[in-house]
Design an enzyme around this catalytic site. Structure first.
Site, PDB file in Angstrom:
ATOM      1  N   ARG A   1      -6.889  -8.847  -8.220  1.00 19.16           N
ATOM      2  CA  ARG A   1      -7.536 -10.163  -8.311  1.00 19.16           C
ATOM      3  C   ARG A   1      -9.027  -9.960  -8.537  1.00 19.16           C
ATOM      4  NH1 ARG A   1     -10.176  -9.796  -3.548  1.00 19.16           N
ATOM      5  NH2 ARG A   1      -9.092  -8.963  -1.741  1.00 19.16           N
TER       6      ARG A   1
ATOM      7  N   HIS B   1     -14.300  -3.145   9.282  1.00 15.43           N
ATOM      8  CA  HIS B   1     -13.664  -2.928   7.975  1.00 15.43           C
ATOM      9  C   HIS B   1     -13.824  -4.121   7.046  1.00 15.43           C
ATOM     10  CE1 HIS B   1     -12.017   0.538   9.992  1.00 15.43           C
ATOM     11  NE2 HIS B   1     -11.380  -0.215  10.848  1.00 15.43           N
TER      12      HIS B   1
ATOM     13  N   LYS C   1       0.814  -1.212   0.000  1.00 12.13           N
ATOM     14  CA  LYS C   1       0.000   0.000   0.000  1.00 12.13           C
ATOM     15  C   LYS C   1       0.849   1.264   0.000  1.00 12.13           C
ATOM     16  CE  LYS C   1      -4.275  -1.765   2.063  1.00 12.13           C
ATOM     17  NZ  LYS C   1      -3.954  -3.181   1.999  1.00 12.13           N
TER      18      LYS C   1
ATOM     19  N   GLU D   1      -3.187   7.165   7.487  1.00 11.83           N
ATOM     20  CA  GLU D   1      -3.993   7.978   6.590  1.00 11.83           C
ATOM     21  C   GLU D   1      -5.035   8.762   7.377  1.00 11.83           C
ATOM     22  OE1 GLU D   1      -4.069   5.599   2.317  1.00 11.83           O
ATOM     23  OE2 GLU D   1      -5.746   5.383   3.700  1.00 11.83           O
TER      24      GLU D   1
END
Length: 667
Positions: free
Chosen positions: A296, A239, A120, A204
Site C-alpha cells: 500500500r 516499534h 509475514k 526472528e
C-alpha cells in the site's frame, strides 16, 4: 492493454490520508466520494469530497472495516475505483476480490500479492526463494505455545516475536531473556488476534541498534518496475515510526543500489503492481535483511514525493488505469532532503497515552518548502474510535541540515489547542544534537533519554503565561483608578496543571515601565522568581521575555463561572491551566483501591476472576483505545471486584475495578 479511465473515485478511508487523496484526485479532474461513519459525519474529508456516503456506526468493524458496507457504497455511488489509503482494508485481499467481482478497480496490487505479503511467514519464505537476505528465525506452521518457546530458546536471545499478519508495530515484542518469553508470546498473540483477526506469530533474531530502512517501489501492468530511493524510519517508539526521512543518511551508493535492487526482486517475486514499500533492517556493517513488504501507500510517502518531485497518488491512479509508469529508473534522481514527523493526539508526559477532546484552535502557517497533511479544523472532536494520528509535518531542504531547521520552524508555527498532542516531543527529537549529527538507529529514543518526556521547564513558562493573561484581563476590565490600585501589591493566584496545584504571586508594581515579577511555588519544587518584560498580546498569541529570552505562547482562554481555563502551547507543548480556589482544596486522584479508565475505550478482557486476591502491580484488565492496548494494574494488594464487563465501552475516569485490602494487609 486497454486504458480504463477513472472518473469517479471512492476513498475507503478517513482522516488526513483521505484528504490527501482527494487533493490529487481533484487536480486530475476526478470526482471524489467520501465514506464516513456516524462519528465522522462532520470530518474534514467529508467536507472536502464532492460526494459522501455514510457506511455505518462509529465502530470501525461496522464501518471502515466492513467490506460489505464499502462495496455497497461503491456500487450505489457508481464508483469506477476505490482507493484504500493505508490502514483499515488497504492490505485486505478479500476486499480487493470483492471489488473485482463488481468490476470496480482496486487501487493497489492483486489480491494474490496482498495475501502473500500480508502473511509475514509466507512473505519470508518467498524472499528466501527470491534470494533476498532475511533474518534467521522461525516462520513455520506449528503455532503451539510450547513449540514456539522451545524454538526461541534454541535460537538464543534477543529475539523478536511478531504477528504474522500484522503491521504498524502491533503484535510485536522484543524478548531479551527466557523469563520474558511466555508472557511476550501470549501478549503478542492476543494483540494480533484483536487487531488483525489472526494470532499466528513468527520469531526472528533481533539485531542490536539496527537502522530501519525502506525502499519505495512502483510497478505497472505492463511489466515496468522502478524504485524511488529509500527512507530511513529508524526513530521509533514501541516499534511505531515517529520520524521518517529521505534519503537515508550515512548510506553509501553501493548499499543504496543493493537495497533498491533487492526491493525490486521482492516485488517481482509476487508479480507486484502499484505502490509498495519493502522494509529492511540494516546493521552497523551495512548488511541488510528483509523485514516485510507493505502492499500500500505508506504514511511516510510525502518525503519521497518531496525528494523526487512526484505525486505517488497520481502514479497509483495512472497504474490502476492501465497506463505505464510516468518515469523510468534513469529519470528518477533524488534532489535534496526531506523529513516528516507524525502529530499524534497523545500525552508524552503520561506514557504517551492517547488523548481525546475538541480542537479549539488549529493553525499551521505554511512556510517555504514545508507541507502539512492533516484532518483538523476548529471545533473538530478527537474521539477514541480511531488511530490518534492527526497530521504529518514535512520539510524539504537542499541539505539535511536545512531540512531539519525548516522542520523545527514549521513545528513552531503550528498551533493545536484543546487536545493533548506530541508537537513538543517531536521538536525535542529533531532538535537533538545526535539527530542532527545523523546518529539514527532504532534504539535512538531510549539511548538519548527520549523514551520518556518532561515538560518541567515549559510548565513554569505556561504558568507565567497564564498569570500574564489573567493580569491583563483584570486590568482591561477595571476602571483606570481601580486598575492602578490593583497594582499596589503582589497578587496571589492558584492554578491547577497536570493534577498539581501551583501557587503564584504577580508583582506588577513596575507595570508602568513594562515589567513585572512572577513567583511560582509548588509542593514539588523550591519557589522560583521570574522577571518578565516586553509583553505583547494579540487575540491568539502572547509574546513575552523571561530574563531577556523571548517566548511565544499560543493560547485560547475562556471562563466558566469563577474558573479561568487557559489552553496554551509553548515550544510545541500543550497545557491546560485552570485557576482554582485554594480554600476549596486540591483535586484528588482516585484512592489506591480504585482503578479508573485513563481515557475513553473498550474493555477487551478481564484477566483475573472477581474476588481474586491480587498483588500490587498485577494486571487486572486490558483497555483498548485508539488502536492501543493499555493494561490496567492493581495499585495495591487485596481482593478485586470489577465495575465493568468485557466488551463494555467506558468513559475516561470511569471506575473499572476496586482492590480492597484484607485485614492482614492493613495491619
Amino acid at each position: 492493454m486497454t486504458i480504463k479511465n477513472i472518473n469517479r473515485l471512492l476513498i475507503a478511508n478517513r482522516g488526513e490520508i483521505a484528504c490527501r487523496i482527494i487533493r490529487t484526485a481533484r487536480n486530475l479532474g476526478i470526482t471524489t466520494i467520501a465514506v464516513y461513519s456516524e462519528a465522522d459525519k462532520n470530518a474534514l474529508h467529508v467536507q472536502q469530497a464532492d460526494e459522501s456516503h455514510c457506511i455505518g456506526p462509529a465502530a470501525a468493524t461496522q464501518s471502515y472495516l466492513s467490506i460489505a458496507m464499502l462495496v455497497e457504497a461503491a456500487t450505489q455511488t457508481k464508483a469506477d475505483a476505490v482507493h484504500p489509503g493505508y490502514g483499515f482494508l488497504s492490505e485486505n485481499a478479500a476486499f480487493a476480490q470483492a471489488l473485482a467481482r463488481h468490476n470496480i478497480i482496486f487501487i493497489g496490487p492483486s489480491p494474490e500479492a496482498i495475501a502473500l505479503m500480508g502473511d509475514k511467514r509466507q512473505a519470508k519464505s518467498a524472499m528466501v526463494a527470491a534470494g533476498v537476505p532475511t533474518l534467521p528465525g522461525y516462520s513455520g506452521d506449528n503455532q503451539e505455545h510450547d513449540y514456539l518457546i522451545q524454538h526461541a530458546t534454541d535460537m538464543g536471545f534477543p529475539i523478536m516475536v511478531k504477528a504474522a499478519a500484522g503491521g504498524g508495530g502491533r503484535g510485536m515484542r522484543l524478548v531479551t531473556s527466557e523469563d520474558q518469553l511466555s508472557a511476550a508470546i501470549n501478549s503478542a498473540r492476543s494483540e494480533a488476534q484483536n487487531a488483525f483477526g489472526n494470532g499466528d506469530l513468527l520469531l526472528e533474531r533481533a539485531l542490536t541498534k539496527p537502522r530501519h530502512v525502506e525502499v519505495q517501489i512502483f510497478s505497472d501492468q505492463l511489466g515496468n518496475a522502478v524504485y524511488l530511493g529509500e527512507r530511513d524510519c529508524s526513530i521509533q517508539r514501541r516499534h511505531q515510526k515517529v520520524v521518517e526521512e529521505a534519503p537515508a543518511p550515512c548510506l553509501d551508493t553501493t548499499i543504496r543500489t543493493a537495497l533498491g535492487e533487492a526491493a525490486l526482486l521482492a516485488a517481482q517475486s509476487c508479480n507486484y503492481v502499484g505502490a509498495g514499500t519493502v522494509e529492511f533492517l540494516v546493521d552497523a556493517d551495512g548488511r541488510f535483511y528483509f523485514l516485510e513488504m507493505n502492499t500500500r501507500l505508506q504514511v511516510e510517502h510525502p518525503v519521497t514525493e518531496e525528494v523526487f518531485g512526484v505525486d505517488l497518488v497520481a502514479w497509483q491512479i495512472a497504474v490502476a488505469e492501465g497506463k505505464p509508469l510516468p518515469k523510468k529508473q534513469a529519470d528518477l534522481m533524488p534532489h535534496g532532503h526531506a523529513i516528516e514527523v507524525r502529530l499524534y493526539a497523545e500525552n508524552p508526559t503520561q506514557n504517551f497515552l492517547p488523548q481525546t477532546g475538541k480542537v479549539q484552535r488549529w493553525a499551521s502557517q505554511l512556510l517555504p518548502h514545508t507541507r502539512v497533511d492533516h484532518m483538523l479544523f476548529d471545533g473538530y472532536s478527537v474521539t477514541n474510535w480511531y488511530d490518534p494520528m492527526l497530521a504529518k509535518i514535512i520539510a524539504w531542504g537542499e541539505t539535511r541540515e536545512q531540512a531539519v531547521a525548516r522542520l523545527i520552524n514549521q513545528i513552531d508555527n503550528t498551533t493545536l489547542l484543546g487536545v493533548g498532542h506530541n508537537l513538543g516531543y517531536l521538536r525535542s527529537i529533531v532538535d537533538h544534537p545526535a539527530f542532527k549529527e545523523e546518529q539514527v538507529h532504532t534504539g535512538f529514543l531510549s539511548q538519548h533519554g527520549l523514551g520518556e518526556y518532561s515538560q518541567q521547564l515549559s510548565l513554569n513558562q505556561a504558568l507565567i503565561a497564564a498569570n500574564i493573561l489573567e493580569l491583563l484581563a483584570s486590568l482591561h476590565n477595571r476602571p483606570s483608578y481601580l486598575a492602578l490600585s490593583h497594582l499596589s501589591q503582589p497578587q496571589p493566584k492558584h492554578w491547577l496543571i497536570n493534577d498539581n496545584v501551583y501557587g503564584s504571586r504577580v508583582d506588577a508594581r513596575q507595570w508602568k515601565i513594562g515589567k513585572l515579577t512572577v513567583d511560582i511555588d509548588s509542593a514539588e519544587a523550591q519557589p522560583e522568581k521570574f522577571e518578565i518584560s516586553n509583553i505583547d498580546l494579540t487575540d491568539e498569541r502572547l509574546i513575552f521575555h523571561i530574563n531577556n529570552k523571548k517566548l511565544i505562547a499560543h493560547y485560547w482562554k475562556h471562563q466558566e463561572k469563577s474558573t479561568v481555563h487557559v489552553e496554551l502551547q509553548l515550544n510545541g507543548n500543550p497545557f491546560t491551566v485552570k485557576s482554582v480556589d485554594p480554600l476549596a482544596g486540591t483535586l484528588t486522584s482516585n484512592t489506591d483501591e480504585n482503578c479508573s479508565a485513563p481515557m475513553d475505550g473498550m474493555v477487551v478482557t478481564l484477566l483475573v476472576d472477581e474476588g481474586t486476591h491480587v498483588e500490587a502491580g498485577d494486571t487486572l484488565l486490558i483497555l483498548e483505545a485508539m488502536k492501543m492496548e493499555m493494561p490496567i494494574k492493581a495499585q495495591q494488594s487485596g481482593i478485586v471486584s470489577f465495575a465493568c464487563i468485557q466488551g463494555e465501552q467506558v468513559k475516561q475516569g470511569a471506575q473499572l475495578a476496586t482492590v480492597q485490602p484484607t485485614d492482614s494487609e492493613t495491619n
